[in-house]
Design an enzyme around this catalytic site. Structure first.
Site, mmCIF file in Angstrom:
data_model
loop_
_atom_site.group_PDB
_atom_site.id
_atom_site.type_symbol
_atom_site.label_atom_id
_atom_site.label_comp_id
_atom_site.label_asym_id
_atom_site.label_seq_id
_atom_site.Cartn_x
_atom_site.Cartn_y
_atom_site.Cartn_z
ATOM 1 N N ASP A 66 0.824 -1.208 0.000
ATOM 2 C CA ASP A 66 0.000 0.000 0.000
ATOM 3 C C ASP A 66 0.860 1.262 0.000
ATOM 4 O OD1 ASP A 66 -2.351 -1.462 0.009
ATOM 5 O OD2 ASP A 66 -2.531 -1.457 2.193
ATOM 6 N N TYR A 87 6.710 -9.926 6.878
ATOM 7 C CA TYR A 87 6.610 -8.487 7.109
ATOM 8 C C TYR A 87 7.137 -8.159 8.504
ATOM 9 C CZ TYR A 87 3.492 -7.551 3.112
ATOM 10 O OH TYR A 87 2.960 -7.396 1.860
#
Length: 250
Positions: free
Chosen positions: A51, A109
C-alpha cells in the site's frame, strides 16, 4: 526468456507498488526506467502489492525479454537511472513459467514501533509514547497462530475468494530502541498486517485482553479488530521461492 528482478524501496513518496491512474507508483517508475534502458516495453508482475507508504527491503517481480541482458551491467545502469529511494539488487533468469506472485512460498513483514520521539525515524516507524506490555502482546501473537481465517483483519470490499492464511510465525522483539513485530505466512490479505498490529497494540496498552483476540478473529468482523496502524512503519522484508525456479538448463 523470463527473469526475476529483486529490489527494495522506501515507499514514502509512492502510492504503493501497483500502477495508479493519477498517482506515482513503484511499478510505473521501474517499468519506465527499464523500458528506457532496454529500448523495449517492459511489464513487471510483482510478488504482491504494498500500500501507499509501505516499504520493502525485499521484493521480486518477473518480466520477459527476447534477448538475455548483461545482468550486472543492467543492475548498475538501473541503479544509476532510478530515483535514490529504489534500489535493484540482482536480476536472475528463471524457468519460463515462473511467476513472482503465485510461486512465492512465504512472505515476511516487519512492523517497527518506537517509544520515544525520534525525528530520524519519523517516516519509518510508528511512535507510541504510552507504555506497552510486550509480554501480553506476544501471548496474543500465540493466539493468532491458532487460527487460519483472518477476515476480521481484511480491508472491506476486497475481491478475494478466501480469507484463509497459514501463519508460520508472529512475535514481538525488543531491538535496541525499537519494538519490531515480525509475521510470516503463505499469503496476506489486504491491510491485514496493519490491522493485526493495531489489535496487538490495543492488548499492549491494556485496551483489550489477550483472550479478546480469539473473539475478534471468530467474529470475522473488521469493526471488532483494532485500527490500522500507519503504513510508514511496515516493511516487506522477505519472500521465498522454490529453488527449482532458478534451475535453468541451456
Amino acid at each position: 526468456m523470463r527473469y526475476f528482478i529483486e529490489f527494495s524501496y522506501d515507499g514514502s513518496a509512492y502510492h504503493g507498488w501497483q500502477r495508479q491512474p493519477k498517482a506515482i507508483s513503484i511499478q510505473q517508475t521501474m517499468e519506465e526506467a527499464m523500458s528506457t534502458l532496454l529500448r523495449s516495453e517492459v511489464k513487471l508482475v510483482g510478488a504482491g502489492r504494498t500500500d501507499a507508504g509501505v516499504h520493502a527491503r525485499q521484493l521480486f517481480a518477473h518480466f520477459d525479454l527476447d534477448e538475455a541482458p548483461d545482468y550486472a551491467d543492467l543492475v548498475h545502469r538501473l541503479n544509476s537511472f532510478l530515483p535514490e529511494d529504489i534500489s535493484v539488487k540482482r536480476i536472475l533468469p528463471v524457468i519460463p513459467n515462473a511467476h513472482a506472485r503465485f510461486d512465492a512460498l512465504e512472505r515476511t513483514y516487519e512492523y517497527v514501533v518506537v517509544q520515544r520521539k525520534d525525528p530520524f525515524l519519523f517516516n519509518w516507524a510508528h511512535y507510541v509514547h504510552l507504555p506497552l506490555d510486550v509480554q501480553a502482546m506476544n501471548l496474543a501473537c500465540a493466539e493468532l497462530l491458532k487460527h487460519t481465517d483472518f477476515e476480521c483483519f481484511s480491508k472491506s470490499n476486497t475481491d478475494v475468494k478466501t480469507y484463509v492464511c497459514h501463519l508460520k510465525e508472529a512475535s514481538w522483539s525488543e531491538q535496541e530502541d525499537r519494538l519490531v513485530f515480525r509475521i510470516t505466512a503463505d499469503r496476506f490479505l489486504r491491510n491485514m498486517v496493519r490491522a493485526i498490529v493495531g489489535t496487538l497494540l490495543d492488548v499492549g496498552l491494556g485496551k483489550s485482553a489477550v483472550e479478546d483476540v480469539n473473539h475478534i478473529i471468530k467474529s470475522r468482523n473488521r469493526s471488532e479488530a483494532g485500527v490500522s496502524v500507519p503504513a510508514k512503519g511496515l516493511y516487506l522484508t522477505r519472500i521465498s521461492y522454490p529453488e527449482s525456479l532458478f534451475q535453468i538448463h541451456g
